[in-house]
Write an enzyme that holds these catalytic residues in place. Structure first.
Site, PDB file in Angstrom:
ATOM      1  N   SER A 142       0.833  -1.195   0.000  1.00 15.41           N
ATOM      2  CA  SER A 142       0.000   0.000   0.000  1.00 15.41           C
ATOM      3  C   SER A 142       0.873   1.252   0.000  1.00 15.41           C
ATOM      4  O   SER A 142       1.681   1.450  -0.898  1.00 15.41           O
ATOM      5  CB  SER A 142      -0.958  -0.053   1.183  1.00 15.41           C
ATOM      6  OG  SER A 142      -1.893   0.987   1.137  1.00 15.41           O
ATOM      7  N   ASP A 351       4.112  23.697  -1.114  1.00 12.24           N
ATOM      8  CA  ASP A 351       5.515  23.549  -1.513  1.00 12.24           C
ATOM      9  C   ASP A 351       6.080  22.175  -1.163  1.00 12.24           C
ATOM     10  O   ASP A 351       7.265  22.021  -0.887  1.00 12.24           O
ATOM     11  CB  ASP A 351       6.369  24.654  -0.896  1.00 12.24           C
ATOM     12  CG  ASP A 351       6.337  24.654   0.633  1.00 12.24           C
ATOM     13  OD1 ASP A 351       5.466  23.961   1.207  1.00 12.24           O
ATOM     14  OD2 ASP A 351       7.164  25.356   1.251  1.00 12.24           O
ATOM     15  N   HIS A 404      -7.406  -5.143  -1.329  1.00 12.52           N
ATOM     16  CA  HIS A 404      -6.199  -4.373  -1.054  1.00 12.52           C
ATOM     17  C   HIS A 404      -5.292  -5.058  -0.033  1.00 12.52           C
ATOM     18  O   HIS A 404      -4.076  -4.872  -0.059  1.00 12.52           O
ATOM     19  CB  HIS A 404      -6.609  -2.984  -0.545  1.00 12.52           C
ATOM     20  CG  HIS A 404      -5.472  -2.051  -0.350  1.00 12.52           C
ATOM     21  ND1 HIS A 404      -4.819  -1.417  -1.395  1.00 12.52           N
ATOM     22  CD2 HIS A 404      -4.845  -1.623   0.784  1.00 12.52           C
ATOM     23  CE1 HIS A 404      -3.860  -0.648  -0.921  1.00 12.52           C
ATOM     24  NE2 HIS A 404      -3.855  -0.751   0.394  1.00 12.52           N
TER      25      HIS A 404
END
Length: 430
Positions: A142, A351, A404
């Protein structure tokens, strides 16, 4: 308390490292990163190659294995395994509402900004050099796969192989694209769950209506809301979760003095589902794992408006959400409330540095073997395919056999298959 011990046929050896909080300013503050080495007792004196496990999350420690089973069993046949407690988790210097309490908001923001995949990988490199290991292999599950892609981007010379399960991230897409895709997967999983258990829809509607009409408190004194109830839908992306969820819903109400109310057992389970309380990195930094020179601005919260069925109103059918975090969590969840302002500033932070080098990945020579799950609710299959089209020297096993959490559900088989794929890549290169 960190000591080497033997349990059954495995040797467990702890390691702690003092690493820079900010690698751009290594002489400033340091933190501790913990890793647990595991080797089969019969191989403890052997010069085995290393395999580093990169945990999913972000914000959760490495597994605490209690037996030689699953993917670890397959790994220990060929490797000395290192289970890394990523910075901020487990026995590494922990991030929690307690440990952050003494910091100002500005200090919290500056501190938390250092806990993304880039620094997790820098920690791994620091550890590799400290252990005098020339190269090693990595296994990323993951979010650990996101870390693996960063590793391949900037430190490929340190790697012999990379195994990735359910973690081929998009290299370029904005968080908004990610959530538009994953909301659709969430709706698919809702339909699957309620088709399997038709009575669960009515029960969920009843629970949601009760929460709208009544002030219900969790065992920690926190008010429990419909939005919080929806969060347990994150489990729908894991195999074996549907039936336990149904049983939980089935016993949600209890009769008290002739009146129906939500049971303490149900509410206690709802509190235990809120791992954001004990592992706040997940809530604070989850959206930032997709950010490169952009701000998330609470992406999942904004995109949710495009899916009105995810906003519950009395008279409509209830719908679970999935692996999303929302700003209201910092108003409602007790242990997140003190971190609200820091979380808001991090959501506005634009940023964030680049996480992946497309140039490097397009000429990658490290064998990469990946398990890609077609119906993955957490990582969009189409975006994983996009990444595979860029990533050179990679082979993928695309399958609908697993959700998953395939590595946890059937790890021995999955890792064995990935090792075979990596062997094929080596043979092709040879």
């Amino acid at each position: 308390m960190q000591t080497t011990f033997i349990d059954g046929d495995l040797v467990y050896r702890p390691h702690s490292f003092e690493v820079p909080l900010n690698y751009d300013h290594p002489s400033d503050k340091t933190i501790t990163v913990f890793a647990r080495e595991i080797v089969a007792k019969q191989h403890q004196g052997s010069d085995l190659p290393w395999l580093v496990y990169l945990q999913g999350g972000p914000g959760f420690p490495s597994p605490r294995p209690d037996s030689n089973s699953g993917w670890l069993k397959r790994a220990l046949q060929a490797y000395r395994v290192l289970l890394l407690d990523q910075r901020g988790t487990g026995q590494s210097t922990v991030i929690s509402h307690q440990t952050l309490a003494g910091q100002s908001t500005d200090q919290q923001v500056a501190y938390l900004s250092q806990f993304r995949a880039d620094n997790i990988v820098r920690d791994a490199e620091f550890i590799r050099e400290s252990l005098n290991v020339k190269q090693w292999s990595i296994l990323g599950q993951s979010f650990g796969g996101f870390c693996a892609l960063h590793y391949l981007s900037y430190y490929p010379q340190s790697l012999t192989r990379a195994f990735i399960t359910g973690g081929l991230a998009s290299l370029t897409r904005h968080a908004d694209d990610v959530y538009r895709a994953t909301y659709q997967r969430v709706l698919d999983k809702n339909a699957q769950f309620f088709n399997r258990f038709p009575s669960a829809q009515q029960r969920c509607n009843e629970i949601a209506d009760y929460l709208v009409d009544n002030q219900v408190l969790l065992p920690n004194g926190q008010r429990f809301t419909v939005e919080q109830f929806q969060l347990i839908g994150i489990n729908l992306g894991r195999s074996g979760a549907e039936l336990p969820m149904y049983y939980l819903l089935e016993e949600a109400f209890v009769e008290v003095d002739g009146k129906r109310e939500l049971s303490y057992a149900f509410l206690n389970n709802m509190l235990m589902e809120q791992t954001y309380q004990t592992n706040p990195i997940y809530a604070i930094l989850h959206e930032s794992i997709y950010c490169q020179h952009t701000a998330s601005n609470w992406s999942a919260h904004r995109v949710r408006d495009e899916y009105p069925q995810c906003h519950y109103k009395k008279g409509q059918d209830f719908c679970f959400t999935g692996e999303m975090v929302y700003p209201w969590m910092f108003d409602q969840l007790e242990c997140l409330k003190p971190l609200k302002i820091a979380a808001e500033q991090l959501a506005e932070k634009a940023d964030w540095p680049t996480l992946y080098s497309i140039e490097q990945l397009s000429k990658n020579t490290v064998p990469v073997a990946a398990a890609v799950y077609l119906a993955d609710m957490y990582v969009e299959y189409a975006y994983s395919k996009e990444t595979l089209s860029t990533l050179k020297n990679a082979k993928a096993w695309e399958t609908n056999e697993y959700e998953h959490n395939g590595l946890k559900a059937d790890g021995e088989r999955i890792l064995d298959r990935l090792i075979q794929l990596a062997d094929e890549l080596d043979d092709h290169q040879g």
